[in-house]
Design an enzyme around this catalytic site. Structure first.
Site, PDB file in Angstrom:
ATOM      1  N   GLU A 248      -2.522 -29.858  50.533  1.00 25.95           N
ATOM      2  CA  GLU A 248      -2.180 -31.093  49.844  1.00 25.95           C
ATOM      3  C   GLU A 248      -0.767 -31.023  49.283  1.00 25.95           C
ATOM      4  O   GLU A 248      -0.538 -30.472  48.223  1.00 25.95           O
ATOM      5  CB  GLU A 248      -3.196 -31.345  48.732  1.00 25.95           C
ATOM      6  CG  GLU A 248      -3.227 -32.751  48.246  1.00 25.95           C
ATOM      7  CD  GLU A 248      -3.432 -33.788  49.334  1.00 25.95           C
ATOM      8  OE1 GLU A 248      -3.035 -34.934  49.091  1.00 25.95           O
ATOM      9  OE2 GLU A 248      -3.951 -33.482  50.427  1.00 25.95           O
ATOM     10  N   GLU A 375       0.231 -21.855  34.153  1.00 24.73           N
ATOM     11  CA  GLU A 375       0.654 -20.450  34.124  1.00 24.73           C
ATOM     12  C   GLU A 375       0.530 -19.854  35.530  1.00 24.73           C
ATOM     13  O   GLU A 375       1.379 -19.087  35.963  1.00 24.73           O
ATOM     14  CB  GLU A 375      -0.186 -19.658  33.123  1.00 24.73           C
ATOM     15  CG  GLU A 375       0.150 -19.957  31.663  1.00 24.73           C
ATOM     16  CD  GLU A 375      -0.212 -21.369  31.237  1.00 24.73           C
ATOM     17  OE1 GLU A 375      -1.239 -21.899  31.714  1.00 24.73           O
ATOM     18  OE2 GLU A 375       0.555 -21.969  30.452  1.00 24.73           O
TER      19      GLU A 375
END
Lengths: 388, 378
Positions: A248, A375
């Site tokens: 994607e 993160e």
């Protein structure tokens, strides 16, 4: 280098604008614009209308309803959906399980599931995360034991999934399950399709900080799943999950929706924008960062011809969610004391957007956590792009 | 919609990189070059002229190469990559741009021809003590009529002002407005000095100094404004080149420098900060590429808007990347001998040439209520 859309792409965009603004019911688009919680029926209705026009699963193989668009056209499609306040096609169906079945499923699975998935006749849920397997997805423990006896070949599934978004509406759930506990943790995982009406499947809502019931726990107790519901090969589920998460490139940055909310925020703020230079400055900073992000998304989608993801695509999810959150924060600030009125009903004298502002802000805290936390995104940039 | 260079642009980039990149591949060469006057390498300047780089934005009739902003941006990015001290931005983009926009046929042919050939350095004397990036002049005043004018007052800092062979000077006109004049610097009182990043600037005093109007004369405020916008966008390209190299030097340092017995990239806190630098860089590259494309065919209003947006983003990013580059290098980043601090110094200079982030934030805030959203595709 040139700036303008080609005449074909401009015409394409116009065609989408017309379809989205004339075919999708106004009340559904108003609900999106006002940041109301959509009902299942509204999501299904919009999805079916999109599918009728060929706009629900354009990125699938053409055999199963795909349109063979370029990445740029898909980018335009995604932006125009958001611009017109159309609910996006259900991501679990259109972007997750559909492409996996189309790529790795058996012919029987394709025929059984893909048309129904494209049309949202089946509402899929995603069963990946577990209480001890969040960003470290491969640590999952839900087991599927293969059994073959007089009642047929099947898997017996036991375990728990969590953060199952909109699982309360789910007809089927696609799961990563552990089918071999004795190998490297990524190597013993399979991709299984489970009918949620099967005995032993229990869905329990989790109440979130915004007061909503968007996510659920799903429990599996000796759930009997026909062996034919295994997608692809046994113990190859990790590969399919990586395919699902990695294919994607378009739409990972929620640019269009964030732009739309920022434009609404300007309207809601009214005279405050002119009266408060600090507020005007916040609008400018956010608008400018969104512009830079939108241009990055365009750069990525316009220049990924060789099929490899553009390096800058890793910026999109991270920055996209940060800006989405920052704009929701701005709306809370503009709402002022009205921001605490989340329980105000239809009889309230406050504006609806004021009451919705804090739940929306709190709800969007999730954006930097799901889909690989920000993160994790930083780690990907550091490792794969900067070589750290 | 296309963000890539075509073959010719690619070839130009390779040629400029071959010349400039090679010249300054060793940082010590750049140090020695900026240490001595005129602060850049005249031979390299001539080679850039031979390559056609100095005449890129000017028409062939004026002695130029008839290219455009994208080609100019390519050169600027390459100069930025090695923080080359050659006064391309000052001389070609800014001063040359004004002559191209406002000069008479004769002025264009003479001034731009010599500039393109590398025979003459041009400077735009515009900033005045106390001024902050306005497109107008007030402390230097003009008096006269027809072709006979004189200027009085002080311009400072004037980039490349001490070395310049010809000055383009902005001055307040007696009947209001700001005019542009061509001045022979031999008739001025000028003192040159180094800028923070090793460039050169000057204080230039005019005391009834003879000046010829650029083109038809009269109020040139809008010409100056667009000239500054163009320079903003090209300066941002130069900053992108410098930021890209700053980031890669930093990443490379993190993988080689050992502390506590391990390389620095063992520490996630440092890697995350480098990842954030990458995000700043890529967002900036996108908006700067876009602004450069607006420069190709936008109206002056669109160009002004794009310049402010690119400058705001570039200001934020260049401070972020520059500051982090030094911090992540530790003490060595503070030394003049090592390159990284000079990159940050140069980024700081670029940030203040034509308006810093807050300046452009204020400009944009003044019109933020005029539109619902910003659509880069129109």
């Amino acid at each position: 280098m040139h700036l303008k859309l080609s005449p074909e792409d401009a015409a394409f965009r116009e065609e989408l604008r017309t379809y989205f603004t004339t075919e999708i019911p106004q009340e559904i688009r108003d609900a999106v614009a006002q940041r109301r919680e959509l009902t299942k029926e509204q999501i299904v209705t919009a999805h079916k209308i999109l599918n009728k026009g060929g706009y629900a699963v354009p990125h699938w193989p053409t055999e199963w309803g795909g349109r063979g668009w370029t990445d740029l056209q898909r980018h335009i499609w995604h932006e125009e959906l958001q611009r017109a306040n159309v609910p996006l096609p259900l991501v679990f169906n259109s972007s997750m399980v559909g492409p996996v079945i189309a790529a790795f499923g058996s012919q029987e699975q394709k025929e059984k599931f893909l048309p129904a998935t494209a049309n949202l006749d089946i509402w899929w849920s995603q069963g990946f995360s577990e209480p001890d397997a969040g960003s470290d997805l491969a640590s999952l423990r839900t087991t599927a034991e293969y059994v073959e006896d007089e009642s047929g070949a099947r898997f017996v599934v036991n375990g728990q999934k969590t953060w199952t978004t909109l699982g309360q509406y789910g007809d089927w759930i696609f799961c990563l399950v552990r089918t071999d506990p004795d190998v490297k943790k990524q190597a013993g995982i399979s991709f299984l399709l489970i009918d949620m009406t099967t005995p032993g499947v229990t869905v329990r809502p989790i109440e979130l900080i915004d007061g909503g019931h968007e996510v659920n726990e799903v429990w599996f107790e000796d759930v009997q799943v026909p062996a034919e519901n295994l997608v692809g090969e046994l113990n190859r589920g990790w590969d399919y999950a990586k395919f699902l998460l990695g294919n994607e490139r378009v739409g990972v940055a929620p640019v269009g929706a964030t732009k739309r909310v920022l434009a609404s925020a300007k309207e809601w703020a009214g005279d405050l924008v002119a009266e408060d230079p600090f507020l005007a400055a916040r609008f400018v900073e956010l608008e400018n960062e969104l512009l830079a992000l939108e241009l990055t998304a365009l750069r990525v989608s316009a220049n990924s011809a060789d099929g490899k993801p553009h390096p800058a695509s890793s910026v999109l999810k991270l920055k996209g969610t940060e800006l989405q959150q920052a704009v929701s924060e701005l709306v809370v600030d503009i709402a002022g004391p009205g921001a605490i009125a989340s329980g105000a009903g239809e009889g309230s004298d406050l504006e609806h957007w004021q009451a919705r502002s804090t739940p929306a802000y709190l709800n969007l805290r999730k954006a930097s956590i799901y889909g690989g936390s920000n993160e994790v995104q930083r780690q990907i940039i550091a490792r794969t792009i900067l070589g750290l | 919609m296309d963000f890539t260079y075509d073959d010719e642009q690619q070839a130009l980039r390779d040629a400029v990189r071959g010349l400039i990149g090679k010249k300054y591949s060793d940082f010590e060469t750049r140090r020695q070059t900026v240490a001595a006057d005129p602060g850049f390498d005249e031979t390299t300047w001539s080679r850039l002229a031979e390559l056609g780089a100095l005449g890129l934005p000017f028409s062939e009739d004026d002695g130029g190469a008839g290219a455009g902003p994208i080609e100019v941006a390519i050169v600027a990015q390459e100069l930025g990559r090695v923080i080359a001290p050659e006064p391309y931005l000052t001389s070609v983009v800014l001063a040359g741009g004004l002559v191209a926009d406002a000069g008479s046929d004769t002025q264009r042919a003479e001034i731009l021809g010599a500039l393109s050939a590398g025979e003459s350095i041009l400077a735009f004397a515009h900033d005045e003590p106390g001024s902050r990036w306005a497109p107008t002049a007030s402390k230097v005043t003009a008096s006269g009529s027809g072709d006979a004018w004189t200027l009085t007052g002080v311009k400072e800092p004037v980039l490349a002002g001490a070395r310049a062979d010809t000055l383009i000077v902005s001055a307040a006109l007696p009947e209001g407005g700001t005019g542009l004049f061509v001045v022979d610097p031999a008739n001025t009182d000028r003192t040159g000095y180094p800028t923070n990043d090793g460039g050169r600037a000057a204080r230039i005093g005019f005391n009834g100094t003879a000046a010829v109007p650029l083109g038809v004369g009269g109020d040139a405020t809008s010409v100056i404004a667009t000239g500054l916008d163009r320079a903003r966008i090209i300066a941002a390209n130069q900053a992108v080149g410098a930021m890209e190299v700053s980031l890669h030097a930093t990443a490379s340092y993190l993988t080689s420098r050992k502390q506590f017995g391990v390389t620095l990239n063992t520490f996630q806190a440092l890697n995350f900060r480098a990842a954030d630098m990458y995000i700043s860089l890529e967002l900036t590259r996108s908006i700067v590429d876009w602004a450069t494309m607006v420069l190709v065919e936008g109206t002056s209003e669109e160009i002004a808007d794009a310049a402010s947006r690119a400058a705001l983003q570039t200001s934020r990013a260049s401070r972020h990347i520059g500051q982090e580059a030094i911090q992540l290098h530790g003490g060595i980043g503070m030394t003049a001998e090592y390159s990284i601090g000079s990159y940050t110094s140069h980024l700081t200079a670029l940030d203040h040439l034509f308006g810093d982030g807050n300046h452009h934030l204020r400009v944009l805030a003044g019109k933020v209520g005029d539109h619902a959203d910003v659509d880069p595709l129109g």
